[in-house]
Structure formats: C-alpha cells, structure tokens
Motif scaffolding. Structure first.
Motif, short mmCIF file in Angstrom:
data_model
loop_
_atom_site.label_atom_id
_atom_site.label_comp_id
_atom_site.label_asym_id
_atom_site.label_seq_id
_atom_site.Cartn_x
_atom_site.Cartn_y
_atom_site.Cartn_z
N PRO A 102 36.71 61.56 40.61
CA PRO A 102 36.54 61.29 41.79
C PRO A 102 35.07 61.97 42.28
CG PRO A 102 38.62 62.41 41.57
CD PRO A 102 37.95 62.62 40.30
N TYR A 103 34.50 60.84 43.12
CA TYR A 103 32.93 61.68 43.52
C TYR A 103 33.29 62.65 44.49
CZ TYR A 103 32.51 59.28 47.96
OH TYR A 103 32.65 58.68 49.40
N LYS A 104 32.38 63.38 44.99
CA LYS A 104 32.34 64.58 45.76
C LYS A 104 32.20 64.19 47.44
CE LYS A 104 34.21 67.17 42.56
NZ LYS A 104 35.59 67.55 42.69
N LEU A 133 35.84 48.14 38.56
CA LEU A 133 34.95 48.69 39.31
C LEU A 133 34.19 47.93 40.12
CD1 LEU A 133 34.08 51.68 37.08
CD2 LEU A 133 35.75 51.81 38.58
N ASN A 134 33.58 48.48 41.37
CA ASN A 134 32.56 47.41 42.07
C ASN A 134 31.68 48.53 42.75
OD1 ASN A 134 31.69 46.41 44.94
ND2 ASN A 134 31.87 44.72 43.68
N ASP A 135 30.47 48.60 42.61
CA ASP A 135 29.48 49.39 43.34
C ASP A 135 28.63 48.85 44.61
OD1 ASP A 135 27.76 47.96 41.96
OD2 ASP A 135 26.62 49.77 40.93
N GLY A 136 28.68 47.55 44.92
CA GLY A 136 28.17 46.84 45.71
C GLY A 136 27.13 45.79 45.06
N THR A 137 26.99 45.92 43.86
CA THR A 137 26.04 45.15 43.04
C THR A 137 26.79 44.21 42.04
OG1 THR A 137 25.73 46.74 41.30
CG2 THR A 137 24.17 47.16 43.21
N ALA A 138 27.99 44.51 41.58
CA ALA A 138 28.60 43.80 40.70
C ALA A 138 30.07 44.29 40.34
CB ALA A 138 27.95 43.79 39.33
N ASN A 139 30.73 43.67 39.56
CA ASN A 139 32.12 44.14 39.23
C ASN A 139 31.88 44.54 37.78
OD1 ASN A 139 33.22 43.86 41.66
ND2 ASN A 139 34.44 42.21 41.23
N MET A 140 32.58 45.33 37.44
CA MET A 140 32.75 45.47 35.84
C MET A 140 34.10 46.42 35.52
SD MET A 140 30.27 47.12 33.09
CE MET A 140 29.45 45.37 32.95
N GLU A 141 34.88 46.34 34.27
CA GLU A 141 35.88 47.17 33.91
C GLU A 141 35.38 48.44 33.08
OE1 GLU A 141 38.82 45.04 31.71
OE2 GLU A 141 39.50 43.92 33.23
N THR A 158 25.31 56.74 33.61
CA THR A 158 26.55 57.37 34.71
C THR A 158 26.05 56.52 35.70
OG1 THR A 158 27.07 59.24 35.78
CG2 THR A 158 24.77 59.00 35.49
N THR A 159 27.27 56.29 36.45
CA THR A 159 27.24 55.44 37.66
C THR A 159 28.46 55.77 38.58
OG1 THR A 159 27.38 53.12 38.45
CG2 THR A 159 28.85 53.40 36.70
N ILE A 160 28.42 55.28 39.81
CA ILE A 160 29.21 55.49 40.98
C ILE A 160 29.87 54.41 41.54
CG2 ILE A 160 29.69 56.63 43.14
CD1 ILE A 160 27.96 58.92 42.37
N ALA A 161 30.99 54.04 41.42
CA ALA A 161 31.58 52.82 41.96
C ALA A 161 32.93 53.31 42.74
CB ALA A 161 31.72 51.92 40.88
N GLN A 162 33.30 52.11 43.23
CA GLN A 162 34.79 51.74 44.25
C GLN A 162 35.71 51.28 43.13
OE1 GLN A 162 35.32 49.61 47.66
NE2 GLN A 162 36.72 51.20 48.64
N VAL A 163 36.94 51.91 42.85
CA VAL A 163 37.99 51.59 42.15
C VAL A 163 38.73 50.35 42.96
CG1 VAL A 163 40.05 51.92 40.80
CG2 VAL A 163 38.44 53.58 40.94
N LEU A 164 38.58 49.07 42.27
CA LEU A 164 39.48 47.82 42.98
C LEU A 164 40.81 47.79 42.35
CD1 LEU A 164 36.63 45.06 42.69
CD2 LEU A 164 37.23 46.96 44.49
N THR A 180 39.51 54.26 46.03
CA THR A 180 38.60 55.60 45.90
C THR A 180 37.49 55.46 45.05
OG1 THR A 180 39.74 56.16 43.63
CG2 THR A 180 40.72 56.95 45.74
N TYR A 181 36.26 56.29 45.39
CA TYR A 181 35.11 56.17 44.66
C TYR A 181 35.13 57.03 43.23
CZ TYR A 181 32.77 53.30 47.81
OH TYR A 181 32.47 52.19 48.63
#
Length: 280
Positions: A144-146, A89-97, A70-76, A120-121
């Motif tokens: 969506p995260y809370k 997605l991007n979580d501040g460490t990397a991008n991934m689809e 599981t991970t939390i990331a921002q939707v680009l 959104t996250y």
C-alpha cells in the motif's frame, strides 16, 4: 516514504531520490545499458508502449532499456488464486495487470495482500512479461502506498527520469547562471538546455564536407553524444533529424543515409542493428 523499508532497490525522499541522480549520471555518460539495471520509476502507459525487438530481447522505453521498475497505481480488481494473485491496475494513463506469486513462507507479503483491496493505491516493483500475447507486470513487491505525497513524488520522478534520458541531464549549478541562461536561450548553437554540444562544427569539418547534408547531420549528431560502446540508437537519430529539418525525419531517407555511411566506412553498427557509432 516508499514503505519498502530495507529494500535496497528503492530510494525515496522528499527531493529527487538518489536513484534519479544515479540515472542522471548514467545518462550523462551515455550508459543506457547500465541504466537498465537500475530501478526506474514509470507510468503504466510507458509499459504499454514499451517495445521489444524480439521475444528474448530487453524491453525498451524509447531508446533506453528497462528491466526493473516501480510504479504507483489504483487497484481496480483483485483476483486471488492458489499460486498467485492478479491485480488490475490503473494510474490515470493506462490499465495493466500485475501478478504476484504467493509465497506461504513470507508473512510480510501475506499481510500486505490483506491490506490491498479494490480502490486502494499500491506501489509495485517488478518487471515486464508477456504470456499468450498478453503483457503484464510480474511483481516482486506490492505494498500500500503511504499517501498523496508519495503518489505526486512518483509522477514527478517518472517525468524527470524520462526527460533526462530523452534530453540529457539539466545544467549543473557549478556551470553558473550565465552558462545556464546561454543554454536556456539557445545561444549554444541554437540548441536546447539539455543538449551536450552543437553538431554544426563537427558536421561541417573538412573530413565530412563532401557528404550530403543529411549524412553530415547524422554524423554530427552521433559525435555530439557522450561516447559509449553502445553508440546512438536510430530512434534518437530520427528525432534529431526531424527537429533539425534535414530530410523531414523521413524514416526511409534516414535508413538509406545510414546504409550509405556504413558502406563508405564512416559509420558502423555497435551492439545491434539499431545502434550506431562513427568510425574514428
């Protein structure tokens, strides 16, 4: 806290979750294979750097197998299609689809997709896949995260689980303040608070006294780890050798030492050519 409701795979909370305690217990017993079936919190960088021995092999983060995570990331960006929806997605460490297949019969997932927009996250639950030399997440759940607390908790939990697998579980309260301070100060053989036991006594025993220092250090480290059918991964051995200063962590020297130990019958490979145990 996670917003996954009745999902039995996720255990959120304001403290370290039951999932993390479960992973810690497995790490303490050396059950890295069992841990691969648990839901592990990760960062996108860990997924980008995850390795695979071959196309059908399990994914590895460090020397630990990982399946569901599981991970939390921002939707680009969001790219809806007929059969699936792709999120960058991007979580501040990397991008991934992340790709989620569309299920017209699932109203809940349809409602979530309407809420997920650029900027959104989201919390993603899924597994790692490769198609056409491109690595991506196959998402079973995206919601969506809370809020910021969930994001900060996820970052802390991902770091905690990684450290547990790399260094072992932290000292237990039952050990008492004196034992904890001894481990923190390195009086237990000069090793860290996370090390189960010193390898000096084991490696210096009469049975292995005739071996070269590097080979004794390898055997001592393997014997110091919790017993398991899986054995010890060569990456963990290399990290220990580098920290101990034996052979300066040279991969060729470590490989030659392991080959010689196997030829002499002191060490054998276990589940694959990268895991080793000591013959007893």
């Amino acid at each position: 806290m996670s917003g996954f409701g009745e999902n039995p795979f996720y255990g959120g909370g304001e403290d370290i979750s039951p999932r993390t305690h479960h992973l810690a217990a497995e790490a303490a017993r050396g059950e890295h294979t069992s841990a691969s079936h648990s839901l592990r919190p990760v960062t996108l960088k860990q997924l980008v750097e995850a390795s695979q021995a071959h196309t059908d092999a399990d994914w590895m983060i460090g020397d630990v197998e990982v399946a569901q995570f599981t991970t939390i990331a921002q939707v680009l960006s969001v790219q809806p299609q007929t059969t699936n929806c792709t999120y960058l997605l991007n979580d501040g460490t990397a991008n991934m689809e992340a790709r989620q297949w569309v299920d017209a019969n699932t109203e809940e997932e349809g409602g979530n997709r309407e809420e997920i927009k650029e900027g959104t996250y989201v919390r993603v639950l899924g597994s790692l896949k490769v198609f056409g030399n491109k690595r991506f997440i196959t998402a079973t759940h995206i919601k969506p995260y809370k809020g910021a607390n969930e994001l900060f908790f996820h970052i802390a939990e991902a770091a905690t689980v990684t450290l547990i697998f790399e260094r072992g579980p932290p000292p237990r309260p039952s050990e008492g303040a004196h034992a904890v301070m001894n481990r923190v100060n390195g009086s237990n053989g000069g090793q860290s608070a996370y090390t189960a036991q010193s390898t000096t006594t084991v490696a210096g025993s009469a049975q292995f006294a005739h071996l070269p220092p590097l080979q004794r250090e390898i055997i001592g480290f393997i014997l110091s780890q919790p017993k398991s059918d899986e054995g010890v991964h060569v990456a963990a051995i290399a990290r220990h050798i580098a920290s101990a200063g034996e052979g300066a962590g040279d991969a060729n020297k470590i490989s030659q030492a392991l080959d010689q130990l196997m030829d002499q019958g002191h060490v054998y490979s276990t589940i694959d050519d990268s895991h080793f145990s000591v013959s007893e």
